[in-house]
Design an enzyme around this catalytic site. Structure first.
Site, PDB file in Angstrom:
ATOM      1  N   LYS A   1      -0.523  10.298   5.044  1.00  0.00           N
ATOM      2  CA  LYS A   1      -1.341   9.545   5.998  1.00  0.00           C
ATOM      3  C   LYS A   1      -0.605   9.300   7.308  1.00  0.00           C
ATOM      4  O   LYS A   1      -1.140   9.582   8.388  1.00  0.00           O
ATOM      5  CB  LYS A   1      -1.773   8.214   5.374  1.00  0.00           C
ATOM      6  CG  LYS A   1      -2.543   7.298   6.326  1.00  0.00           C
ATOM      7  CD  LYS A   1      -3.178   6.130   5.592  1.00  0.00           C
ATOM      8  CE  LYS A   1      -2.190   5.347   4.788  1.00  0.00           C
ATOM      9  NZ  LYS A   1      -1.163   4.659   5.619  1.00  0.00           N
TER      10      LYS A   1
ATOM     11  N   THR B   1       2.062  10.813   8.410  1.00  0.00           N
ATOM     12  CA  THR B   1       2.352  12.125   8.992  1.00  0.00           C
ATOM     13  C   THR B   1       1.140  12.655   9.756  1.00  0.00           C
ATOM     14  O   THR B   1       1.260  13.183  10.875  1.00  0.00           O
ATOM     15  CB  THR B   1       2.751  13.119   7.877  1.00  0.00           C
ATOM     16  OG1 THR B   1       3.909  12.613   7.197  1.00  0.00           O
ATOM     17  CG2 THR B   1       3.049  14.492   8.435  1.00  0.00           C
TER      18      THR B   1
ATOM     19  N   ARG C   1       2.702   0.786  11.808  1.00  0.00           N
ATOM     20  CA  ARG C   1       3.442  -0.368  11.305  1.00  0.00           C
ATOM     21  C   ARG C   1       4.939  -0.056  11.274  1.00  0.00           C
ATOM     22  O   ARG C   1       5.339   1.094  11.188  1.00  0.00           O
ATOM     23  CB  ARG C   1       2.987  -0.723   9.889  1.00  0.00           C
ATOM     24  CG  ARG C   1       1.566  -1.243   9.799  1.00  0.00           C
ATOM     25  CD  ARG C   1       1.144  -1.403   8.355  1.00  0.00           C
ATOM     26  NE  ARG C   1       1.123  -0.121   7.669  1.00  0.00           N
ATOM     27  CZ  ARG C   1       1.202   0.031   6.355  1.00  0.00           C
ATOM     28  NH1 ARG C   1       1.334  -1.012   5.574  1.00  0.00           N
ATOM     29  NH2 ARG C   1       1.147   1.228   5.808  1.00  0.00           N
TER      30      ARG C   1
ATOM     31  N   LYS D   1       9.549   4.121  -2.363  1.00  0.00           N
ATOM     32  CA  LYS D   1       8.667   4.842  -1.454  1.00  0.00           C
ATOM     33  C   LYS D   1       9.429   5.665  -0.426  1.00  0.00           C
ATOM     34  O   LYS D   1       8.974   6.704   0.029  1.00  0.00           O
ATOM     35  CB  LYS D   1       7.753   3.827  -0.743  1.00  0.00           C
ATOM     36  CG  LYS D   1       6.696   4.450   0.149  1.00  0.00           C
ATOM     37  CD  LYS D   1       5.731   3.358   0.645  1.00  0.00           C
ATOM     38  CE  LYS D   1       4.691   3.940   1.587  1.00  0.00           C
ATOM     39  NZ  LYS D   1       5.217   4.283   2.887  1.00  0.00           N
TER      40      LYS D   1
ATOM     41  N   ALA E   1       0.261  -3.608   2.587  1.00  0.00           N
ATOM     42  CA  ALA E   1      -1.157  -3.233   2.524  1.00  0.00           C
ATOM     43  C   ALA E   1      -1.812  -3.590   1.205  1.00  0.00           C
ATOM     44  O   ALA E   1      -3.022  -3.758   1.151  1.00  0.00           O
ATOM     45  CB  ALA E   1      -1.301  -1.742   2.784  1.00  0.00           C
TER      46      ALA E   1
ATOM     47  N   PHE F   1      -2.190   2.419   2.678  1.00  0.00           N
ATOM     48  CA  PHE F   1      -2.716   2.944   1.412  1.00  0.00           C
ATOM     49  C   PHE F   1      -4.119   3.518   1.583  1.00  0.00           C
ATOM     50  O   PHE F   1      -4.481   3.989   2.655  1.00  0.00           O
ATOM     51  CB  PHE F   1      -2.653   1.870   0.325  1.00  0.00           C
ATOM     52  CG  PHE F   1      -1.246   1.469  -0.040  1.00  0.00           C
ATOM     53  CD1 PHE F   1      -0.283   2.416  -0.308  1.00  0.00           C
ATOM     54  CD2 PHE F   1      -0.881   0.130  -0.096  1.00  0.00           C
ATOM     55  CE1 PHE F   1       1.020   2.063  -0.642  1.00  0.00           C
ATOM     56  CE2 PHE F   1       0.422  -0.243  -0.431  1.00  0.00           C
ATOM     57  CZ  PHE F   1       1.360   0.726  -0.701  1.00  0.00           C
TER      58      PHE F   1
ATOM     59  N   PHE G   1      -1.116  22.236   1.679  1.00  0.00           N
ATOM     60  CA  PHE G   1       0.147  22.546   1.015  1.00  0.00           C
ATOM     61  C   PHE G   1       0.195  24.054   0.717  1.00  0.00           C
ATOM     62  O   PHE G   1      -0.849  24.687   0.530  1.00  0.00           O
ATOM     63  CB  PHE G   1       0.276  21.758  -0.300  1.00  0.00           C
ATOM     64  CG  PHE G   1       0.792  20.362  -0.132  1.00  0.00           C
ATOM     65  CD1 PHE G   1       2.063  20.014  -0.565  1.00  0.00           C
ATOM     66  CD2 PHE G   1       0.016  19.385   0.465  1.00  0.00           C
ATOM     67  CE1 PHE G   1       2.552  18.723  -0.410  1.00  0.00           C
ATOM     68  CE2 PHE G   1       0.477  18.091   0.624  1.00  0.00           C
ATOM     69  CZ  PHE G   1       1.755  17.761   0.180  1.00  0.00           C
TER      70      PHE G   1
ATOM     71  N   TRP H   1       2.574  18.698   9.187  1.00  0.00           N
ATOM     72  CA  TRP H   1       3.902  18.549   8.578  1.00  0.00           C
ATOM     73  C   TRP H   1       4.756  19.780   8.868  1.00  0.00           C
ATOM     74  O   TRP H   1       5.934  19.665   9.212  1.00  0.00           O
ATOM     75  CB  TRP H   1       3.747  18.359   7.063  1.00  0.00           C
ATOM     76  CG  TRP H   1       5.044  18.134   6.338  1.00  0.00           C
ATOM     77  CD1 TRP H   1       5.710  16.961   6.169  1.00  0.00           C
ATOM     78  CD2 TRP H   1       5.840  19.141   5.690  1.00  0.00           C
ATOM     79  NE1 TRP H   1       6.867  17.151   5.466  1.00  0.00           N
ATOM     80  CE2 TRP H   1       6.975  18.487   5.158  1.00  0.00           C
ATOM     81  CE3 TRP H   1       5.708  20.519   5.515  1.00  0.00           C
ATOM     82  CZ2 TRP H   1       7.959  19.165   4.451  1.00  0.00           C
ATOM     83  CZ3 TRP H   1       6.694  21.200   4.809  1.00  0.00           C
ATOM     84  CH2 TRP H   1       7.807  20.525   4.284  1.00  0.00           C
TER      85      TRP H   1
END
Length: 556
Positions: free
Chosen positions: A71, A73, A94, A105, A273, A301, A381, A409
């Site tokens: 998200k 990214t 944030r 994380k 979140a 999230f 991906f 990415w």
């Protein structure tokens, strides 16, 4: 493929003055924190108050999985891609918490070739905002205990103190503690505990305040305890608000950094979140809207938590009208939601994909409930097959949501051009009819049940006996006419992290209601949600190190 840290360390950053100048920010409005970080004076927001706002794009996602969604990214990559197609764009994010950074994380500055830099600084102490918030919060705690020790003129019931202490680190041993031991001179013994800093009401206030005066007033309205007669005791009763405002005087100015492609980025505030409202500061978002054609912001999230709170809390308080929402999903994460184990996600599985797609379908429906047009970003991906990608694209199209592939990415802004074009197209051709889900004047239970039934898909809500008593007391005290901030697991639409996909036939259990009177909302704690996380068996901290050259390794 290089690690995120290696890519970030090779970035060709511009001096922050140059990044600011591209937005028309003059040097006298910058408060420098070295060569590549600065705060932007709030004086600029006042000067720009009559300038029309740009477009506001929210980036949200499906429920997070171990497979990864990307998200943040995508948020960063989209802002870079918008600049590549000729739009001025700012990403508004944030600030990462040290708890997740050293826990499970990892960092929160994007990934691959869609990152904000200087990445190490952003993931560590940055400009000291979180330290200011931690200190401000704990100052109120110290004043509270000192007041009781010095005679307790406010008649505070030590058994009904609701203001814990905070620390920006995952530390389960501090969840429940006893303080004041060691004799009369050490204070009054009582039970206490720690929350993580990003769950602090000071953090929420910091992110919802309009200016320093508003922050001071909100801090004064924090309920810290109750008297023996059941009346609330406020931070202003302890005369705490002035000192807290002094501690926050620098932190309140938004932080300006840049992406790997020198796109401006405001990174300011960071409430949790799944506990708090999960959005960056109103001040940073509003400043970005005045400075750029497109502001790309995020909410934490999945859309069941982050987007709902962005719409029902942040947008309501700030008077924002989001123009579009981007929902990030991956084929891998959808297959995981369809029951595929993590080590099997690289294999084509259209049946599992179809089952897991229900999770994305629900999030699309939820965004539409708020009247905001949705764009689905499929974070591609290498293991995704053409059949799988086409399946997701076609299913989204059938639901009326535009869906595009994103490769930010691996390719940076270039990999997000199709997404940027889709976002611009939606913003220019589809009108946002944004409206919050509920009216704050509705009863507490009605508001909670609207969120649970309409956003989560629950059959209903159950309340513990203690919670029922709390609700009755809040209604009696007139503290019920506020938005609801749901504290719920991020891993499921339900309050059970094991129920993946789009669960049906479940109820949400609310065990406690906490009052964040200063922030202006009520926190409903569901399931087993913790306000102070613990560390995993192998914390990320075990892999983080600094080499003799000064190079940091292992920070995601």
């Amino acid at each position: 493929m290089k690690t995120d840290v290696q890519i970030a360390q090779e970035a060709k950053m511009l001096p922050i003055s140059e990044v600011a100048s591209k937005l028309g920010i003059s040097e006298d409005k910058l408060i420098h924190y070295g060569k590549y970080k600065a705060k932007v004076s709030l004086d600029l927001l006042e000067e720009l108050k009559d300038k029309p706002d740009g477009k506001l794009v929210l980036v949200t996602a499906i429920n997070p999985t171990p497979a990864g969604e990307g998200k943040t990214t995508t948020n960063i990559g989209l802002s870079m891609a918008l600049n590549k197609i000729g739009k001025t764009a700012i990403t508004a994010l944030r600030e990462p918490s040290l708890g997740p950074s050293f826990g499970v994380k990892g960092g929160a500055a994007g990934g691959g070739y869609a990152q904000v830099v200087p990445m190490e600084d952003i993931n560590l102490h940055f400009t000291g905002d979180f330290h200011a918030i931690t200190t401000a919060h704990n100052l109120i705690a110290a004043l509270l205990d000192n007041h009781i020790h010095r005679g307790n003129e406010l008649n505070i019931d030590p058994r009904r103190i609701v203001w814990k202490r905070v620390l920006d680190m995952n530390d389960r041993a501090l969840r429940n503690i006893v303080i004041g031991l060691g004799g009369k001179s050490q204070g009054v013994p009582r039970e206490d505990g720690f929350d993580i800093t990003v769950a602090s009401e000071i953090m929420a206030i910091f992110c919802l305040s309009k200016d320093l005066e508003d922050l001071k007033e909100r801090v004064g309205n924090i309920i810290v305890a109750y008297t023996y007669d059941g009346e609330p005791v406020y931070a202003k009763d302890l005369n705490a608000q002035g000192a807290v405002a002094v501690l926050m005087k620098d932190a309140i100015h938004p932080n300006l950094v840049q992406t790997l492609e020198n796109t401006p980025a405001f990174i300011h505030g960071g409430p949790f979140a799944n506990i708090a409202h999960g959005c960056n500061s109103i001040l940073a978002t509003k400043l970005a809207l005045k400075l750029a054609e497109y502001t790309v912001t995020e909410a934490g999230f999945g859309a069941d938590l982050g987007a709902e709170k962005f719409f029902d809390i942040k947008s309501r308080f700030a008077g924002l009208k989001p123009d579009a929402a981007v929902i990030v999903a991956t084929v891998r994460a959808l297959k995981y939601n369809g029951g595929v184990k993590k080590d099997e996600l690289g294999k084509e599985n259209l049946d599992a994909l179809a089952k897991g797609f229900e999770n994305l379908e629900k999030h699309i429906e939820n965004v539409n409930k708020f009247g905001v047009p949705a764009v689905v970003a499929i974070n591609k991906f290498p293991t995704d097959t053409e059949a799988e990608l086409n399946y997701v694209l076609e299913r989204c199209k059938a639901l009326g949501a535009e869906a595009v592939l994103s490769e930010v990415w691996a390719k940076g802004g270039e990999g997000g051009i199709e997404l940027a074009e889709a976002v611009v197209r939606v913003c220019e051709t589809k009108e946002s009819n944004f409206a919050p889900l509920y009216d704050v004047e509705e009863p507490i239970k009605d508001k909670i049940e609207k969120i649970a039934k309409e956003i989560y898909g629950a059959d209903g809500v159950e309340y513990t006996k203690a919670c029922e008593k709390q609700i009755a007391e809040l209604e009696k005290l007139g503290l019920d006419k506020m938005p609801i901030c749901m504290a719920k697991t991020q891993y499921s639409l339900s309050d059970d992290p094991n129920l993946l996909g789009r669960p049906k036939g479940f109820t949400i259990t609310v065990r406690e209601i906490r009052v964040s009177r200063g922030a202006g909302f009520l926190v409903a704690l569901t399931g087993d949600i913790m306000t102070m996380p613990g560390l995993p068996k192998v914390p990320a901290a075990n892999k983080i190190d600094i080499l003799p050259s000064g190079e940091i390794v292992g920070l995601f």
